[in-house]
Write a protein that holds these residues in place. Structure first.
Motif, PDB file in Angstrom:
ATOM      1  N   THR A  21     -19.184 -31.591  12.415  1.00 40.80           N
ATOM      2  CA  THR A  21     -19.663 -30.862  13.577  1.00 40.80           C
ATOM      3  C   THR A  21     -21.166 -31.078  13.710  1.00 40.80           C
ATOM      4  N   GLU A  22     -21.733 -30.589  14.810  1.00 42.84           N
ATOM      5  CA  GLU A  22     -23.179 -30.569  15.012  1.00 42.84           C
ATOM      6  C   GLU A  22     -23.593 -29.154  15.387  1.00 42.84           C
ATOM      7  N   PHE A  23     -24.800 -28.769  14.957  1.00 44.18           N
ATOM      8  CA  PHE A  23     -25.314 -27.459  15.332  1.00 44.18           C
ATOM      9  C   PHE A  23     -26.822 -27.568  15.535  1.00 44.18           C
ATOM     10  N   HIS A  24     -27.362 -26.595  16.232  1.00 44.47           N
ATOM     11  CA  HIS A  24     -28.789 -26.586  16.537  1.00 44.47           C
ATOM     12  C   HIS A  24     -29.483 -25.554  15.670  1.00 44.47           C
ATOM     13  N   TRP A  25     -30.645 -25.947  15.109  1.00 45.84           N
ATOM     14  CA  TRP A  25     -31.451 -25.026  14.301  1.00 45.84           C
ATOM     15  C   TRP A  25     -32.841 -24.976  14.899  1.00 45.84           C
ATOM     16  N   ARG A  70     -31.100 -30.773  16.545  1.00 47.70           N
ATOM     17  CA  ARG A  70     -29.708 -31.120  16.233  1.00 47.70           C
ATOM     18  C   ARG A  70     -29.556 -31.489  14.764  1.00 47.70           C
ATOM     19  N   ASN A  71     -28.505 -30.934  14.107  1.00 44.30           N
ATOM     20  CA  ASN A  71     -28.167 -31.251  12.724  1.00 44.30           C
ATOM     21  C   ASN A  71     -26.696 -31.638  12.646  1.00 44.30           C
ATOM     22  N   GLU A  72     -26.419 -32.658  11.868  1.00 45.07           N
ATOM     23  CA  GLU A  72     -25.036 -33.092  11.666  1.00 45.07           C
ATOM     24  C   GLU A  72     -24.541 -32.532  10.330  1.00 45.07           C
ATOM     25  N   LEU A  73     -23.374 -31.889  10.379  1.00 46.39           N
ATOM     26  CA  LEU A  73     -22.780 -31.271   9.187  1.00 46.39           C
ATOM     27  C   LEU A  73     -21.386 -31.837   8.975  1.00 46.39           C
ATOM     28  N   GLY A 108     -19.201 -23.693  14.224  1.00 42.51           N
ATOM     29  CA  GLY A 108     -17.859 -24.111  14.615  1.00 42.51           C
ATOM     30  C   GLY A 108     -17.869 -25.512  15.198  1.00 42.51           C
ATOM     31  N   GLY A 109     -16.804 -25.791  15.965  1.00 38.14           N
ATOM     32  CA  GLY A 109     -16.721 -27.081  16.649  1.00 38.14           C
ATOM     33  C   GLY A 109     -16.370 -28.251  15.756  1.00 38.14           C
ATOM     34  N   PHE A 110     -15.711 -27.991  14.639  1.00 37.44           N
ATOM     35  CA  PHE A 110     -15.378 -29.079  13.720  1.00 37.44           C
ATOM     36  C   PHE A 110     -14.238 -29.926  14.270  1.00 37.44           C
ATOM     37  N   GLY A 156      -9.007 -36.240  16.608  1.00 37.55           N
ATOM     38  CA  GLY A 156      -9.793 -35.440  15.691  1.00 37.55           C
ATOM     39  C   GLY A 156      -9.720 -33.955  15.903  1.00 37.55           C
ATOM     40  N   ASP A 157      -9.021 -33.497  16.943  1.00 34.34           N
ATOM     41  CA  ASP A 157      -8.976 -32.063  17.221  1.00 34.34           C
ATOM     42  C   ASP A 157      -8.297 -31.306  16.074  1.00 34.34           C
ATOM     43  N   CYS A 158      -8.829 -30.152  15.731  1.00 35.45           N
ATOM     44  CA  CYS A 158      -8.220 -29.353  14.668  1.00 35.45           C
ATOM     45  C   CYS A 158      -8.789 -27.949  14.701  1.00 35.45           C
TER      46      CYS A 158
END
Length: 1004
Positions: free
Chosen positions: A881-885, A938-941, A712-714, A858-860
């Motif tokens: 968004t960014e997420f951790h793997w 951290r990964n950028e998606l 999430g967090g897009f 950018g909020d949505c």
């Protein structure tokens, strides 16, 4: 006839006799297998713009185009300027390896030559037989007869000039040979004079559109086709005078009314075939042109009776017979999508005649009226439905040259570079070309002939009472679906074609070049004596005949018909299978959606195309290939062009079986090759198995993802400018000087306005807007625009259409509150079109038709962008968004990591992770393998998503327009003016997990 045209129409069959699929031809299909798009010439044609659109077609995988004059065209039709543009496009097509096809009319229906033919005189204009309850003194009516008992008068009505539908002229009488010859002189010969040297090469053929017996009806629905001199032709054909029996055509009057109706319609159909289709076919054939197109009203027996009488005899006189497939429905109603009945019949009529008459290509003009929401995913679904039924040439409707005026409402969707998804359209066109090429090889396996009950409809039809014909059509549709659901393919047998080309040989009923081992008689009321005699001979030589007792009860006459034929039996699906037991079959689970199957036989192998046409249901089962144990099975992937050996099991009975799982809307193209390690097809030296050193693929992989996490967090990180629709306008009250209540643009009466002033309101949030926006309007509407009294400067809009006008609104005029754009209309303006604001802002709904502009941020909610500030957006948005793997490779599962979307609402998406872009997805599965690009930590998606033109061009006030069978222009004019209706746009839920399958599962 020139060899170039024969190559286009016949190359596939010549090659199919020697081998099945050529691997190189499959991966890189020739242009002849690619779509030939309807290109609407609907503005003032300019060479630079034509060149740009041709190159955009080429980049998207289009193989050619029909140059089609349509509403809005300003370049004089069939004049010197017109042919200058045609010649220019021929040269551009040649340089781009494309083909430029001609179209024979200004709009449709074909025959009136843009108004030239009806202006030759009353004899050339459309005729109708009209029944009235009173005497008519209008000069357009000529009395033919009177029935004193019924109190009815019968007139020959001749269409007057002045019909806007025909450019101020009228329709024409295509049963009159002089009319058709005039049409050829004014259209085909003029093309020959200007560009005849390109016939059969750069111009492969010419399209005829919607030709019919009758379109204009004398101002009444109680009318039938007529032509000058029909009375004498009828007398000559049947030996009796029709005039005393005219009432029988409208009423069930007298003992002979069925016979009279039958005779009337049979002659009418013969006149249209012999005086329209055959002469044009012969004219084109003599010049190397392929005559193609379609006729009006082919999709239900009632419509056929209203417009045509019988479409199938015409197909003998077309080099590439075709059909018109309007709307978004397929074969039957579904809770997910509204559908019209009888649509299988539309396709089967054409593909049957083409197979019987040795015509290798069948064209479908499709997508017209499906609506702007009909994206690439839905287009593939409909193409698969056509492919499994035998169509192998596609003409998407419609790429508009201009988006001005009615073009936005001209039987949408737009299929062209104006659509946000156009940059991804090549994926669909490559897929369609590959599978079209494959399914044009070998011979289709069709064991059954279903007699078409068209001639029964002739004796049942009354123009104001069609219930009997509708019941007949519905019964036929039900029979078609029963057979196809049981994977029993069939052709229709048209009695006129059977009479010309039917015979019995070695226990098979032969129609032209097609042979059948069984015959099915559907619900009907009559058969020709020649048909009955042929069936007797067929039965006598061991042929099997069934009648559809399941459908016979409401239709009188079937059992009497069947009783003519010894040992005709009631329809039994399992018994029908015995007609050709060597056919392949898919065995699904009870209750699952049926799988449809298209089977072809070639040298040393078979091709199988299987389709799950359900929009929501997964189907699992087993495919069995009788005798297949002596060969191998391969999957040909239409999306990627790749070929894979399939893991299958040989049974003790010699059959080959394979477990298969279908996603919703998924199709499979398989090839069975006789003999292990069969050589690669297409004349290549290597063996096909040699290119697949890895393990054979399985077709039933359904592994769920493991280690599922929701992402999430897009937020919106960029994309095209946002839009605000301006469709509510106030007119100046000429009496009181105030402003009237707002109305939609197309309901605003401006033709008689003296002040020529309208205005529209724009609300801005308390924060105001920090940057300029641009007001966009169509040309020819605005003389000037003032924003809160300040005159705006006109510039180019740089959006959607190069002719759109832009008016910059500076930030200083975009403070908090309500603002008014006051428009002084041009003197020549007669219709108001919607306008738009375009810029970097968000749009928030504050009422049924009220919206307010807010500064962009950018909020949505990525699952609901319409209610996150983008209700009218049309274009591409980047959601980041960014997420951790944690670096877990999931290797204990032998799996790879995927990111996938659940229930997305977009038309296409490109996934970008850590700067690496994956291929776009435009249909299921909405999943991307990201294993090679993931990094621990951290990964950028980023998702780059596109939508459609639906929310910008509407229809905006039609509830559930996505469920309508099709959207015509009139739908936009009859909108229910209540709360504005928008369609969803968003990512849905986004997950990551590891697994081998593409099946998306929600985290538990």
């Amino acid at each position: 006839m020139r060899t170039e045209r024969r190559a286009l129409a016949g190359r596939s069959m010549e090659r199919g006799e020697a081998h099945m699929i050529g691997r190189s031809d499959f991966q890189h299909p020739h242009g002849e297998w690619r779509p030939v798009i309807f290109w609407s010439w609907n503005g003032m044609l300019e060479k630079d713009r034509l060149r740009r659109q041709i190159r955009q077609m080429k980049e998207a995988g289009i193989g050619g185009f029909f140059m089609h004059a349509r509403a809005g065209i300003q370049t004089p039709y069939l004049r010197r300027e017109w042919f200058g543009m045609v010649q220019f496009c021929l040269e551009e097509a040649r340089s781009n390896g494309m083909q430029a096809w001609a179209y024979d009319e200004y709009g449709w229906p074909s025959g009136y030559a843009g108004g030239e033919v009806p202006r030759l005189g009353p004899a050339y204009r459309a005729k109708a037989l009209v029944e009235l309850e009173h005497r008519e003194t209008d000069a357009a009516y000529r009395l033919l007869g009177h029935d004193g008992q019924l109190g009815r008068y019968y007139y020959q009505w001749t269409a007057p000039l002045g019909n806007p539908r025909f450019l101020g002229a009228s329709g024409v009488d295509l049963m009159n040979p002089d009319v058709v010859q005039a049409f050829i002189r004014h259209t085909h010969c003029v093309y020959e004079e200007h560009v005849g040297e390109a016939f059969g090469t750069a111009i492969p053929g010419i399209f005829s559109d919607e030709a019919c017996l009758m379109m204009e009806r004398g101002g009444t629905g109680n009318a039938l086709p007529w032509t000058e001199g029909f009375q004498s032709r009828f007398q000559e054909a049947y030996g009796y005078d029709l005039i005393p029996h005219l009432a029988s055509l409208f009423h069930s009057a007298g003992e002979r009314y069925r016979e009279i109706r039958y005779d009337y319609w049979r002659l009418m159909v013969e006149l249209l075939v012999n005086h329209y289709s055959k002469p044009i076919f012969e004219w084109c054939g003599a010049r190397g042109l392929a005559f193609t197109g379609h006729y009006m009203g082919e999709d239900h027996l009632t419509k056929i009776m209203r417009y045509l009488g019988d479409p199938m005899p015409h197909y003998e006189y077309m080099h590439i017979p075709g059909l018109d497939y309007l709307g978004r429905q397929i074969h039957k109603s579904d809770t997910e999508l509204c559908a019209a009945g009888g649509t299988v019949m539309t396709v089967k009529q054409v593909t049957s005649a083409a197979r019987q008459l040795n015509k290798p290509r069948v064209l479908s003009e499709l997508f017209g009226g499906a609506g702007q929401m009909f994206d690439l995913r839905m287009q593939k679904w409909m193409i698969d439905w056509h492919l499994v039924l035998g169509v192998n040439m596609f003409t998407p409707h419609l790429l508009p040259y201009s988006m001005l005026g009615v073009a936005k409402r001209d039987w949408p969707p737009v299929i062209g570079p104006q659509q946000p998804w156009w940059s991804h359209a090549g994926q669909l066109h490559d897929y369609q070309a590959r599978v079209t090429y494959a399914l044009s090889q070998g011979e289709r396996q069709v064991p059954l002939l279903v007699l078409h009950p068209m001639e029964s409809a002739w004796e049942l039809y009354r123009p104001q009472e069609t219930a009997a014909v509708e019941a007949l059509s519905d019964r036929l549709a039900e029979l078609c679906l029963r057979l196809l659901d049981a994977q029993l393919d069939f052709d229709f047998g048209n009695e006129a074609i059977i009479a010309r080309h039917g015979r019995v040989e070695e226990g098979q009923l032969i129609v032209g070049s097609a042979a059948y081992k069984g015959v099915v008689i559907p619900a009907c009321t009559r058969l020709r004596p020649s048909t009955v005699q042929l069936l007797r001979q067929f039965h006598g030589e061991g042929g099997v005949i069934w009648y559809d007792e399941w459908a016979c009860a409401p239709i009188p006459g079937l059992l009497e018909t069947a009783s003519f034929i010894p040992a005709a039996r009631g329809l039994d699906i399992e018994e029908l299978r015995l007609v050709q037991p060597a056919l392949c079959r898919f065995y699904g689970k009870e209750g699952d959606h049926p799988i449809w199957l298209h089977e072809r036989q070639g040298a040393g192998g078979k091709l199988l195309f299987l389709s799950n046409l359900s929009m929501s249901g997964q189907v699992r089962g087993e495919l069995r290939i009788p005798g297949g144990a002596r060969g191998e099975l391969y999957r040909w992937d239409g999306e990627t062009g790749e070929v894979s050996r399939v893991a299958a099991t040989a049974g003790e009975d010699g059959a080959l079986s394979v477990r298969v799982s279908f996603r919703p809307r998924q199709s499979l193209l398989l090839e069975w090759k006789e003999g292990a390690g069969a050589e690669a097809v297409g004349g290549q030296e290597e063996r096909i198995a040699a290119s697949h050193s890895g393990p054979a693929v399985r077709l039933n992989e359904e592994r769920t993802y493991g280690g599922i996490v929701e992402i999430g967090g897009f937020n919106v990180a960029g994309g095209d400018d946002n839009l605000l629709l301006l469709d509510q306008f106030q007119c100046r009250d000429e009496e009181g000087g105030g402003w009237l209540q707002p109305a939609c643009a197309q309901d605003t009466e401006i033709a008689s306005m003296r002040t020529r002033l309208v205005r529209t309101a724009v609300a801005v949030s308390p924060e105001g807007l920090p940057a300029q926006v641009r007001l966009i309007a169509e040309p020819g509407i605005c003389h000037s625009i003032r924003w809160d009294g300040v005159m705006l400067e006109r510039t180019v809009a740089d959006w959607m259409d190069p002719e759109y006008e832009g008016y910059g609104v500076p930030a200083r005029l975009l403070g908090p509150g309500i603002h008014y754009a006051e428009i002084e209309l041009r003197t020549e303006c007669r219709e108001l079109e919607n306008m738009y604001l375009r810029g970097n802002f968000k749009v928030v709904r504050c009422g049924p038709k009220q919206f307010r502009l807010h500064p962009w941020n950018g909020d949505c909610d990525p699952s609901d962008l319409v209610n996150s500030g983008y209700p009218f957006f049309s274009g591409s948005l980047s959601l980041r968004t960014e997420f951790h793997w944690n670096g877990d490779a999931g290797e204990e599962h032998g799996s790879r990591w995927h990111i996938y979307c659940e229930k997305p609402q977009f038309a296409g998406a490109v996934l970008e992770i850590n700067g690496h872009a994956a291929a776009a997805r435009v249909w299921e599965p909405w999943a991307w393998d990201v294993t090679d690009w993931l990094v621990p930590g951290r990964n950028e998606l980023v998702f780059h998503v596109v939508n459609t033109l639906r929310n910008v061009y509407g229809p905006h006030y039609v509830p559930h327009d996505e469920r309508m069978p099709y959207l015509r222009r009139v739908v936009f004019l009859e909108q229910q003016h209540h709360e504005l209706v928008l369609q969803p746009f968003g990512l849905g839920k986004v997950y990551m997990g590891y697994g081998l399958s593409d099946r998306n599962h929600k985290k538990e």
